[in-house]
Design a protein around this motif. Structure first.
Motif, PDB file in Angstrom:
ATOM      1  N   LEU A 128       0.832  -1.201   0.000  1.00 22.40           N
ATOM      2  CA  LEU A 128       0.000   0.000   0.000  1.00 22.40           C
ATOM      3  C   LEU A 128       0.867   1.252   0.000  1.00 22.40           C
ATOM      4  O   LEU A 128       0.584   2.218  -0.715  1.00 22.40           O
ATOM      5  N   LYS A 129       1.955   1.251   0.784  1.00 21.44           N
ATOM      6  CA  LYS A 129       2.870   2.396   0.802  1.00 21.44           C
ATOM      7  C   LYS A 129       3.493   2.597  -0.568  1.00 21.44           C
ATOM      8  O   LYS A 129       3.649   3.741  -1.033  1.00 21.44           O
ATOM      9  N   ALA A 130       3.847   1.506  -1.224  1.00 21.05           N
ATOM     10  CA  ALA A 130       4.419   1.610  -2.568  1.00 21.05           C
ATOM     11  C   ALA A 130       3.393   2.194  -3.538  1.00 21.05           C
ATOM     12  O   ALA A 130       3.743   3.041  -4.374  1.00 21.05           O
ATOM     13  N   ASP A 131       2.146   1.771  -3.418  1.00 24.31           N
ATOM     14  CA  ASP A 131       1.092   2.318  -4.285  1.00 24.31           C
ATOM     15  C   ASP A 131       0.914   3.812  -4.044  1.00 24.31           C
ATOM     16  O   ASP A 131       0.755   4.588  -4.985  1.00 24.31           O
ATOM     17  N   VAL A 132       0.942   4.231  -2.770  1.00 24.77           N
ATOM     18  CA  VAL A 132       0.795   5.652  -2.444  1.00 24.77           C
ATOM     19  C   VAL A 132       1.962   6.446  -3.022  1.00 24.77           C
ATOM     20  O   VAL A 132       1.778   7.539  -3.575  1.00 24.77           O
ATOM     21  N   ASP A 133       3.176   5.893  -2.900  1.00 23.78           N
ATOM     22  CA  ASP A 133       4.343   6.580  -3.461  1.00 23.78           C
ATOM     23  C   ASP A 133       4.217   6.740  -4.964  1.00 23.78           C
ATOM     24  O   ASP A 133       4.548   7.793  -5.523  1.00 23.78           O
ATOM     25  N   ILE A 134       3.741   5.712  -5.640  1.00 20.49           N
ATOM     26  CA  ILE A 134       3.563   5.784  -7.096  1.00 20.49           C
ATOM     27  C   ILE A 134       2.521   6.837  -7.448  1.00 20.49           C
ATOM     28  O   ILE A 134       2.703   7.633  -8.385  1.00 20.49           O
ATOM     29  N   LEU A 135       1.427   6.896  -6.678  1.00 23.24           N
ATOM     30  CA  LEU A 135       0.393   7.904  -6.942  1.00 23.24           C
ATOM     31  C   LEU A 135       0.923   9.308  -6.701  1.00 23.24           C
ATOM     32  O   LEU A 135       0.634  10.234  -7.468  1.00 23.24           O
ATOM     33  N   LYS A 136       1.708   9.486  -5.638  1.00 26.70           N
ATOM     34  CA  LYS A 136       2.289  10.808  -5.364  1.00 26.70           C
ATOM     35  C   LYS A 136       3.213  11.227  -6.500  1.00 26.70           C
ATOM     36  O   LYS A 136       3.199  12.382  -6.944  1.00 26.70           O
TER      37      LYS A 136
END
Length: 141
Positions: A128-136
């Motif tokens: 989930l953190k990786a997904d958030v980083d990609i979205l940011k």
């Protein structure tokens, strides 16, 4: 023409009803169907609950009988060793061996529990953190 209407009325009792009456009948039938389905589900769950309770009781009984069987086997081992050694030494040997086995099982269980804590889905959190980083990152572009 009237014969045709009368024939339809005989084969279909709802043919002569107005739309409002048909909707009222539909509402009543759906309500009755839902109540019947809920009653059926309740009966089924009650029956399954009774079976599960009986099964749990049988498992408990099996556990008690297995415990007594294990005790009988321990006594057999003690008596077997007592053929060679003094009976109290045979009982001591078997008792110490059982305590060592219990300690090994306890340490293994403790290790497994410590690996399971904290009860957080760490891999999912990392993903989930990786997904958030990609979205940011894509939002900055």
């Amino acid at each position: 023409m009237t014969d045709l209407k009368e024939a339809r009325a005989m084969t279909n009792p709802y043919a002569s009803l107005s739309t409002a009456e048909l909707i009222r009948h539909l509402s009543e039938e759906v309500s009755r169907l839902v109540r019947d389905e809920i009653r059926l589900a309740t009966l089924e769950l009650t029956r399954k609950g009774k079976r599960a309770g009986r099964g749990a009781g049988l498992f408990g009984g099996a556990g008690v009988v297995a415990l007594y069987g294990g005790g009988a086997l321990v006594a057999t081992v003690i008596l077997l060793i007592a053929q060679v050694l003094t009976p109290w030494i045979a009982a001591l040997i078997v008792g110490v061996a059982l305590l060592i086995i219990a300690a090994i099982l306890a340490l293994t269980g403790k290790s497994q529990v410590s690996k399971a804590t904290p009860p957080l889905p760490e891999e999912a959190i990392q993903s989930l953190k990786a997904d958030v980083d990609i979205l940011k990152e894509s939002a900055h572009r």
